[in-house]
Design a protein around this motif. Sequence first.
Motif, short mmCIF file in Angstrom:
data_model
loop_
_atom_site.label_atom_id
_atom_site.label_comp_id
_atom_site.label_asym_id
_atom_site.label_seq_id
_atom_site.Cartn_x
_atom_site.Cartn_y
_atom_site.Cartn_z
N ASP A 1 0.83 -1.20 0.00
CA ASP A 1 0.00 0.00 0.00
C ASP A 1 0.87 1.26 0.00
O ASP A 1 1.95 1.30 0.59
CB ASP A 1 -0.90 0.02 1.23
N GLY A 2 0.37 2.30 -0.66
CA GLY A 2 1.00 3.60 -0.61
C GLY A 2 2.33 3.70 -1.32
O GLY A 2 3.13 4.60 -1.02
N VAL A 3 2.59 2.85 -2.28
CA VAL A 3 3.84 2.90 -3.05
C VAL A 3 3.70 3.89 -4.20
O VAL A 3 2.65 3.94 -4.86
CB VAL A 3 4.21 1.51 -3.59
N THR A 4 4.73 4.67 -4.46
CA THR A 4 4.76 5.58 -5.60
C THR A 4 5.85 5.14 -6.57
O THR A 4 7.01 4.97 -6.17
CB THR A 4 5.04 7.02 -5.15
N VAL A 5 5.47 4.96 -7.82
CA VAL A 5 6.42 4.66 -8.89
C VAL A 5 6.38 5.84 -9.85
O VAL A 5 5.36 6.09 -10.50
CB VAL A 5 6.06 3.35 -9.62
N LEU A 6 7.48 6.58 -9.92
CA LEU A 6 7.53 7.76 -10.78
C LEU A 6 7.78 7.38 -12.23
O LEU A 6 7.92 6.21 -12.57
CB LEU A 6 8.59 8.72 -10.25
N GLY B 1 4.77 2.19 1.40
CA GLY B 1 5.35 3.52 1.50
C GLY B 1 6.62 3.75 0.70
O GLY B 1 7.24 4.81 0.83
N CYS B 2 7.03 2.81 -0.14
CA CYS B 2 8.24 2.99 -0.95
C CYS B 2 8.02 4.05 -2.03
O CYS B 2 6.89 4.31 -2.45
CB CYS B 2 8.64 1.69 -1.62
N ARG B 3 9.14 4.60 -2.48
CA ARG B 3 9.10 5.55 -3.59
C ARG B 3 10.23 5.19 -4.54
O ARG B 3 11.39 5.08 -4.13
CB ARG B 3 9.26 6.98 -3.07
N VAL B 4 9.87 5.02 -5.82
CA VAL B 4 10.84 4.57 -6.83
C VAL B 4 10.80 5.49 -8.04
O VAL B 4 9.72 5.86 -8.51
CB VAL B 4 10.53 3.12 -7.27
N HIS C 1 15.47 1.15 -12.46
CA HIS C 1 15.32 -0.21 -12.98
C HIS C 1 15.50 -1.19 -11.83
O HIS C 1 16.60 -1.31 -11.27
CB HIS C 1 16.36 -0.48 -14.07
N LEU C 2 14.42 -1.89 -11.47
CA LEU C 2 14.47 -2.92 -10.44
C LEU C 2 14.36 -4.27 -11.11
O LEU C 2 13.33 -4.61 -11.70
CB LEU C 2 13.33 -2.73 -9.43
N ALA D 1 18.66 5.21 -1.94
CA ALA D 1 19.68 5.25 -2.98
C ALA D 1 19.10 6.16 -4.06
O ALA D 1 18.36 5.71 -4.93
CB ALA D 1 19.98 3.86 -3.52
N ASN D 2 19.42 7.41 -3.98
CA ASN D 2 18.66 8.42 -4.74
C ASN D 2 19.20 8.74 -6.12
O ASN D 2 18.47 9.29 -6.94
CB ASN D 2 18.55 9.71 -3.92
N HIS D 3 20.47 8.43 -6.39
CA HIS D 3 21.01 8.91 -7.67
C HIS D 3 22.03 7.95 -8.26
O HIS D 3 22.97 7.52 -7.58
CB HIS D 3 21.73 10.27 -7.51
N LEU D 4 21.87 7.60 -9.54
CA LEU D 4 22.96 7.12 -10.39
C LEU D 4 23.78 6.00 -9.78
O LEU D 4 25.01 6.04 -9.76
CB LEU D 4 23.89 8.29 -10.73
#
Length: 476
Positions: free
Chosen positions: A313-318, A331-334, A339-340, A369-372
């Motif tokens: 629940d509450g996951v955001t995939v941009l 509550g995850c945000r991706v 690429h997972l 792990a926010n960048h590159l």
Amino acid sequence: MKKLAAIVLAAGQGTRMRSKLAKVLHPVCGRPMALYAVDLAETLAKGRVAVVVGHQAEKMKDLLSDRKVDLVVQARQLGTGHAVAQAQSVFQSRGGNASSSLRFVILSGDTPLLTEATVQALLAAHEHDRATVSMLTAHLDRPAGYGRIVRGRDGSVWKIIEDKDASPSDRRLTEVNAGTYVVEGEFLFSALAALKPANAQKEYYLTDIVEAAIRQGKKVTASIASNPIEALGINTRAEMAEAERVLRGRIRKRLMDAGATFLAPETSFVDESVKVGRDSVVHPHVTLEGRTIIGEDCVIRSHSRLVESVLGDGVTVLDGCVIEGSRLEEGCRVGPFAHLRPGTIVRRNARVGNFVELKKTELGEGSKANHLSYLGDARIGKRVNVGAGTITCNYDGINKHQTVIDDDVFIGSDVSLVAPVKVGKGAVIGAGSVVTQDVAADALALGRARQVVKPGWVKGWREKAKKVSSHSKGKH
């Protein structure tokens, strides 16, 4: 009412598909099309189902290995009547001439749009009319390729004429055979045994049992499908695309009726097995494949593709993410542009940012792990900061190795972790480091060249460069 048995015809090659793969094995909305008919048969007949296979029979056996159905091989494809006759032994083997006490529904493996409601209506009409043979028909604007229904002046069915055997006047008929039948067992197999291949194809046509029943004075009825699209039999790639379009519309409607939002439904591709929870929002141009499950209150932004993955629940995939075989907890945000890969687990409230790739990696609760970054074959604990440009060097050219990062670790930017390696709880890794040995808890690890500063060096270098340049120009 008699007990119901079902026979699914799935032996044909499908030459008009122009494919190395048997027609009924082609996927429609993520599933081999034969499974739609098999699912329907199992729902209707509950344990009394025979599937007739032929071309690529071994692949069909593998596909149905976990199903409680009997497989019958039609070694030579001699027509639909011959195919149904092959199933007789299955029902006789249940004890004597058991088939005579059954009522059979016969389905085609290439009609994935056929619904249970339509077949139930056909069964009800068969029972009401006390018919021996009932068939499903439809009126089509373009009936080419289908067998035509020929009726008498009183509206009763006389016969079915296959398209290749039809005269010009027959081809003007618009009522077609949908390939779905209900037949009494006491008549079915005796009628099949009497069939003759007296037609242009030299095949044993199942449709000829209609004339046989009429000659014997038995009741034959035809029920017209309320939605003609259900009669669509897939013979070409274009017809398969049309079936996909219709099925995907049904899937999206079912999910929206259950509480999910699709902002531009017609642009999203959603497979049949996908589940989407209440109040989740799917933006335009999203692809959801396989057995993907999306929880409640999730947001899936545009141009993302999710395959065989589970979201809490509450996951955001941009935007622009590819997520395959992964599990994302609440509550995850991706993303965007993450690429997972298969085997990835993202724990509660963790963050995976832009241009980050995870493969067979567990990212702990609250970690980011926010960048590159590339994180492969790693187990990362809680509240870990993974700096931009971090890489787990997991492959030595022969084998893959694991990186273990305990809770509360801070990893600076541009760090390479050469596996196998472990970083203890609370440790700090300085930016630009190459870590080749384990790091103890609460330790600072620096693995980079010492910085050297030479005051005034650049001024001298420039003056020297100017002299060299002037000398060079003087020679010319």
